[in-house]
Design a protein around this motif. Structure first.
Motif, PDB file in Angstrom:
ATOM      1  N   ASP A 163       0.815  -1.215   0.000  1.00 57.04           N
ATOM      2  CA  ASP A 163       0.000   0.000   0.000  1.00 57.04           C
ATOM      3  C   ASP A 163       0.847   1.262   0.000  1.00 57.04           C
ATOM      4  O   ASP A 163       0.405   2.315  -0.448  1.00 57.04           O
ATOM      5  N   ARG A 164       2.051   1.180   0.472  1.00 58.87           N
ATOM      6  CA  ARG A 164       2.894   2.365   0.595  1.00 58.87           C
ATOM      7  C   ARG A 164       3.742   2.624  -0.650  1.00 58.87           C
ATOM      8  O   ARG A 164       3.755   3.717  -1.182  1.00 58.87           O
ATOM      9  N   CYS A 165       4.465   1.618  -1.113  1.00 58.21           N
ATOM     10  CA  CYS A 165       5.391   1.847  -2.237  1.00 58.21           C
ATOM     11  C   CYS A 165       4.945   1.207  -3.549  1.00 58.21           C
ATOM     12  O   CYS A 165       5.524   1.488  -4.592  1.00 58.21           O
ATOM     13  N   GLY A 166       3.954   0.336  -3.482  1.00 47.72           N
ATOM     14  CA  GLY A 166       3.482  -0.335  -4.683  1.00 47.72           C
ATOM     15  C   GLY A 166       4.298  -1.552  -5.082  1.00 47.72           C
ATOM     16  O   GLY A 166       4.012  -2.209  -6.066  1.00 47.72           O
TER      17      GLY A 166
ATOM     18  N   GLY B 187       6.905 -11.028   1.703  1.00 49.03           N
ATOM     19  CA  GLY B 187       6.308 -10.894   3.022  1.00 49.03           C
ATOM     20  C   GLY B 187       5.496  -9.625   3.139  1.00 49.03           C
ATOM     21  O   GLY B 187       5.652  -8.690   2.353  1.00 49.03           O
ATOM     22  N   ARG B 188       4.645  -9.593   4.121  1.00 49.26           N
ATOM     23  CA  ARG B 188       3.769  -8.443   4.361  1.00 49.26           C
ATOM     24  C   ARG B 188       3.556  -8.271   5.857  1.00 49.26           C
ATOM     25  O   ARG B 188       3.664  -9.233   6.615  1.00 49.26           O
ATOM     26  N   ILE B 189       3.249  -7.049   6.244  1.00 46.89           N
ATOM     27  CA  ILE B 189       2.965  -6.755   7.644  1.00 46.89           C
ATOM     28  C   ILE B 189       2.101  -5.500   7.681  1.00 46.89           C
ATOM     29  O   ILE B 189       2.133  -4.688   6.745  1.00 46.89           O
ATOM     30  N   MET B 190       1.346  -5.349   8.751  1.00 50.08           N
ATOM     31  CA  MET B 190       0.526  -4.162   8.917  1.00 50.08           C
ATOM     32  C   MET B 190       1.393  -3.044   9.488  1.00 50.08           C
ATOM     33  O   MET B 190       2.212  -3.271  10.380  1.00 50.08           O
ATOM     34  N   SER B 191       1.223  -1.857   8.979  1.00 51.78           N
ATOM     35  CA  SER B 191       1.945  -0.691   9.477  1.00 51.78           C
ATOM     36  C   SER B 191       1.576  -0.419  10.933  1.00 51.78           C
ATOM     37  O   SER B 191       0.457  -0.687  11.366  1.00 51.78           O
TER      38      SER B 191
ATOM     39  N   LEU C 197       8.184  -5.644   3.521  1.00 50.54           N
ATOM     40  CA  LEU C 197       9.187  -5.659   4.581  1.00 50.54           C
ATOM     41  C   LEU C 197      10.215  -4.545   4.426  1.00 50.54           C
ATOM     42  O   LEU C 197      10.758  -4.063   5.425  1.00 50.54           O
ATOM     43  N   ASP C 198      10.463  -4.080   3.198  1.00 47.52           N
ATOM     44  CA  ASP C 198      11.353  -2.930   3.005  1.00 47.52           C
ATOM     45  C   ASP C 198      10.739  -1.674   3.616  1.00 47.52           C
ATOM     46  O   ASP C 198      11.421  -0.909   4.300  1.00 47.52           O
ATOM     47  N   CYS C 199       9.449  -1.473   3.382  1.00 43.97           N
ATOM     48  CA  CYS C 199       8.768  -0.313   3.975  1.00 43.97           C
ATOM     49  C   CYS C 199       8.713  -0.432   5.494  1.00 43.97           C
ATOM     50  O   CYS C 199       8.794   0.573   6.202  1.00 43.97           O
ATOM     51  N   LYS C 200       8.598  -1.650   6.005  1.00 46.14           N
ATOM     52  CA  LYS C 200       8.595  -1.846   7.458  1.00 46.14           C
ATOM     53  C   LYS C 200       9.927  -1.404   8.060  1.00 46.14           C
ATOM     54  O   LYS C 200       9.954  -0.763   9.107  1.00 46.14           O
TER      55      LYS C 200
ATOM     56  N   LYS D  59      11.941   0.867   6.885  1.00 49.95           N
ATOM     57  CA  LYS D  59      11.954   2.339   6.837  1.00 49.95           C
ATOM     58  C   LYS D  59      11.073   2.908   7.949  1.00 49.95           C
ATOM     59  O   LYS D  59      11.417   3.916   8.576  1.00 49.95           O
ATOM     60  N   GLU D  60       9.940   2.264   8.177  1.00 51.60           N
ATOM     61  CA  GLU D  60       9.020   2.702   9.225  1.00 51.60           C
ATOM     62  C   GLU D  60       9.686   2.609  10.597  1.00 51.60           C
ATOM     63  O   GLU D  60       9.561   3.508  11.427  1.00 51.60           O
ATOM     64  N   LYS D  61      10.404   1.525  10.833  1.00 52.72           N
ATOM     65  CA  LYS D  61      11.057   1.320  12.127  1.00 52.72           C
ATOM     66  C   LYS D  61      12.128   2.370  12.410  1.00 52.72           C
ATOM     67  O   LYS D  61      12.467   2.606  13.566  1.00 52.72           O
ATOM     68  N   ALA D  62      12.636   3.030  11.375  1.00 48.00           N
ATOM     69  CA  ALA D  62      13.669   4.050  11.542  1.00 48.00           C
ATOM     70  C   ALA D  62      13.084   5.427  11.894  1.00 48.00           C
ATOM     71  O   ALA D  62      13.832   6.347  12.240  1.00 48.00           O
TER      72      ALA D  62
END
Length: 69
Positions: free
Chosen positions: A12-15, A21-25, A34-37, A39-42
């Motif tokens: 949903d974030r980067c397309g 893998g997937r995870i809820m924000s 998982l790449d966006c996750k 970035k989110e954790k940072a």
């Protein structure tokens, strides 16, 4: 009917693909890769977002929208 979270194929974030893998924000109800996750954790307020989600789950709220939801 299965929840969209389990059937969607793109982040949903980067397309990008969710094949790895997937995870809820922690910030919203977005299904992210998982790449966006990572970035989110940072982000500075990630610990605050994670704690808020945990607090809601402990109260029984399994549909928490996140601090930015």
């Amino acid at each position: 009917m299965m929840d969209r979270f389990f059937t969607q194929t793109t982040c949903d974030r980067c397309g990008g693909s969710l094949a790895g893998g997937r995870i809820m924000s922690m910030y919203s109800t977005e299904c992210i890769c998982l790449d966006c996750k990572e970035k989110e954790k940072a982000q500075e307020d990630y610990k605050q977002a994670a704690q808020a989600e945990l607090d809601e789950v402990r109260k029984g709220n399994l549909n928490y929208k996140g601090i930015k939801g």
